[in-house]
Scaffold this active site. Structure first.
Site, PDB file in Angstrom:
ATOM      1  N   THR A 150      28.775  39.447  18.255  1.00  0.00           N
ATOM      2  CA  THR A 150      30.177  39.273  17.852  1.00  0.00           C
ATOM      3  C   THR A 150      30.782  40.667  17.941  1.00  0.00           C
ATOM      4  OG1 THR A 150      29.730  39.667  15.505  1.00  0.00           O
ATOM      5  CG2 THR A 150      29.697  37.371  16.241  1.00  0.00           C
ATOM      6  N   HIS A 151      32.057  40.741  18.293  1.00  0.00           N
ATOM      7  CA  HIS A 151      32.707  42.044  18.535  1.00  0.00           C
ATOM      8  C   HIS A 151      31.930  42.847  19.567  1.00  0.00           C
ATOM      9  CE1 HIS A 151      34.791  41.285  14.648  1.00  0.00           C
ATOM     10  NE2 HIS A 151      33.599  40.801  14.314  1.00  0.00           N
ATOM     11  N   SER A 165      28.414  48.868  47.222  1.00  0.00           N
ATOM     12  CA  SER A 165      29.427  49.910  47.330  1.00  0.00           C
ATOM     13  C   SER A 165      29.290  50.570  48.684  1.00  0.00           C
ATOM     14  CB  SER A 165      29.214  50.937  46.217  1.00  0.00           C
ATOM     15  OG  SER A 165      29.778  52.173  46.594  1.00  0.00           O
ATOM     16  N   LYS A 210      24.433  50.447  44.078  1.00  0.00           N
ATOM     17  CA  LYS A 210      25.328  49.569  43.313  1.00  0.00           C
ATOM     18  C   LYS A 210      25.157  48.098  43.641  1.00  0.00           C
ATOM     19  CE  LYS A 210      28.996  50.517  41.644  1.00  0.00           C
ATOM     20  NZ  LYS A 210      29.882  50.814  40.580  1.00  0.00           N
ATOM     21  N   GLU A 270      34.347  39.382  38.626  1.00  0.00           N
ATOM     22  CA  GLU A 270      35.533  40.189  38.299  1.00  0.00           C
ATOM     23  C   GLU A 270      36.782  39.511  38.852  1.00  0.00           C
ATOM     24  OE1 GLU A 270      34.993  44.424  39.246  1.00  0.00           O
ATOM     25  OE2 GLU A 270      32.851  44.041  39.224  1.00  0.00           O
ATOM     26  N   TYR A 296      68.518  16.356  39.255  1.00  0.00           N
ATOM     27  CA  TYR A 296      67.958  17.289  40.236  1.00  0.00           C
ATOM     28  C   TYR A 296      68.811  18.539  40.417  1.00  0.00           C
ATOM     29  CZ  TYR A 296      66.034  19.331  44.433  1.00  0.00           C
ATOM     30  OH  TYR A 296      65.481  20.205  45.312  1.00  0.00           O
ATOM     31  N   LYS A 323      56.774  24.083  43.727  1.00  0.00           N
ATOM     32  CA  LYS A 323      55.573  23.814  44.525  1.00  0.00           C
ATOM     33  C   LYS A 323      54.677  25.023  44.733  1.00  0.00           C
ATOM     34  CE  LYS A 323      58.218  20.362  46.596  1.00  0.00           C
ATOM     35  NZ  LYS A 323      59.372  21.050  45.957  1.00  0.00           N
TER      36      LYS A 323
END
Ligand code: ARG
Length: 459
Positions: A154-155, A276, A282, A289, A316, A324
């Site tokens: 938690t936290h 990377s 990496k 993400e 209308y 849309k």
């Protein structure tokens, strides 16, 4: 050539056309537009407005137009403002005069609302399937990890031990709420505006209820002014997408954090992580993400549409043409994102050793307090005493289990030899066996309940 130039001396300026035309994005509703027109031709026959031969010609022509769109051979022409005018223009080229009767009693206002609802209904159905697939992947993985210990946070501070399956299952219930909302919203979307006309209703005695049913709607709208303006269904769909985006962003964040080498709990499969261009070591969780980031666009689409709708006068208004793009974008985004998120979950590697290595005895502090409670001490008091024990162990730079019993008894005489058994992560999770808890047994029951939910919500 436009379909509405009769009273005008001059054609619209090129700059107005560029601003006004929506064909660039609403052409993707061609199948809904043509289905609506085929059903409408049938309704006009039943109302005695056109005869069978005319209807046959119209339906035959529309089927050909549909084929042209499907095979990407439809050629746009000057004046094809939107999908409705484009289809009608082409139909006229193909069959001549009867085409001019199709728009009797109909306006692009009820037509576009009909097309768009049909499109959103399909999009919701497709989204539901993708969400069910993600839920299934989560449940399948949870089943493999009902006993895999990891720290719960938690936290984002280590809190109590949990099992990894419990973590995975938490997302299954978020998605269950998304799907329940989706089913609920779909029912409100399945109301046909067709036959509302421009704003005031249909003057040729058309049977709107039958027409609605033929198109797969559950009923028809009860007020023509509302029918041509109502975009609640799109706003609801965008809210569903936005909140789903928020859920996916949280899963994204968990996966980004848990796959960071500092924790190393999970590893993304090679096929779903990126590297990377400069740092060879990496492994980035790019797709998660992206999942985290897309929530911004999804929330933005909802905010944009609500702002467009705010303060519109009755019936209308052309503002509505901006309904849309945000809606298409939201569903397109999720359509790209969900298969990848599902595959990531399905192929995620669980580094069980790293998870258990991250468990510190501190995470059992609550269990120690509960031990004193079982010996009769009020919880508040026990909480204070264990706080001091944790502090003493940390000051002495030892684990709690290394404090001798005599030392513990300085904090409370209730400590006895059986306290040693409390300092077990397995025991800690197993104790939390009430419904919804992290005990392996409770998680197995949770999984069973989730599987039953899935069966009950199959489409
Ligand atoms: N392209 C328009 C839209 O998407 C169709 C309706 C146009 N109606 C009108 N009265 N201009 O909203």
């Amino acid at each position: 050539m436009t379909l509405w130039g009769g009273a005008f001396k001059l054609p619209p300026d090129e700059s107005l056309r560029r601003l006004n035309d929506s064909i660039g994005y609403d052409r993707r509703m061609y199948a809904q537009d043509i289905a609506g027109s085929i059903a409408y031709a049938g309704a006009l026959v039943r109302a005695g407005v056109i005869n069978y031969e005319e209807a046959d010609a119209i339906v035959g022509g529309l089927e050909q137009v549909l084929e042209e769109f499907k095979t990407d051979t439809f050629v746009l022409k000057d004046g094809d403002e939107d999908i409705h005018t484009a289809v009608e223009r082409r139909l006229t080229e193909l069959i001549g005069e009867p085409a001019g009767k199709l728009h009797t009693g109909r306006s692009r206002n009820d037509q576009v609302a009909t097309d768009f609802r049909l499109w959103v209904m399909d999009a919701l159905d497709h989204l539901d399937l993708q969400l069910a697939a993600l839920q299934t992947a989560l449940i399948d993985r949870a089943e493999q990890h009902t006993e895999t210990l990891m720290p719960g946070y938690t936290h984002f501070q280590p809190a109590q031990p949990i099992v990894a399956g419990h973590w995975l299952m938490s997302y299954v219930w978020m998605l269950a709420r998304d799907r329940a909302r989706l089913a609920d919203a779909r029912a409100r979307t399945a109301v046909s505006p067709l036959g509302a006309g421009a704003l005031a209703g249909h003057p040729f005695g058309i049977d709107r209820a039958t027409l609605a049913q033929e198109l797969g709607f559950a009923s028809c709208s009860q007020n023509s002014l509302d029918a041509v303006a109502d975009r609640d269904f799109a706003a609801e769909a965008l809210f569903i997408c936005a909140l789903l985006g928020v859920h996916l962003s949280r899963l994204g964040e968990d996966i980004v954090i848990y796959s960071n080498p500092a924790l190393g709990f999970i590893t993304l499969d090679d096929r779903y992580s990126t590297g990377s261009s400069i740092m060879p070591q990496k492994r980035n969780a790019d797709p998660m993400e992206i999942a985290r980031g897309k929530a911004g666009r999804l929330v933005g689409n909802l905010t944009g549409l609500l702002t467009t709708l705010k303060g519109l006068p009755s019936s209308y208004n052309k503002d509505l043409q901006d309904d849309k793009q945000p809606t298409f974008e939201a569903f397109d985004t999720l359509d790209l994102l969900l298969p990848v998120v599902t595959a990531i979950v399905a192929t995620l590697h669980f580094n069980v050793g790293r998870m258990s290595a991250a468990l510190g005895e501190d995470l059992l502090a609550t269990d120690l307090a509960e031990y004193l409670v079982r010996k009769g001490m009020p919880f508040r008091q026990a909480h204070g005493i264990i706080g001091k024990v944790v502090r003493a162990a940390s000051d002495a730079e030892v684990a709690i289990s290394q404090l001798p019993l005599e030392r513990l008894r300085e904090f409370s005489p209730l400590f006895e030899a059986d306290v040693a058994a409390v300092l077990s992560f397995e025991r800690s999770v197993a104790a939390r066996d009430a419904t919804g808890g992290t005990a392996p047994d409770a998680v197995r029951r949770q999984i069973e309940t989730a599987r039953a939910w899935m069966a009950a919500h199959k489409r």
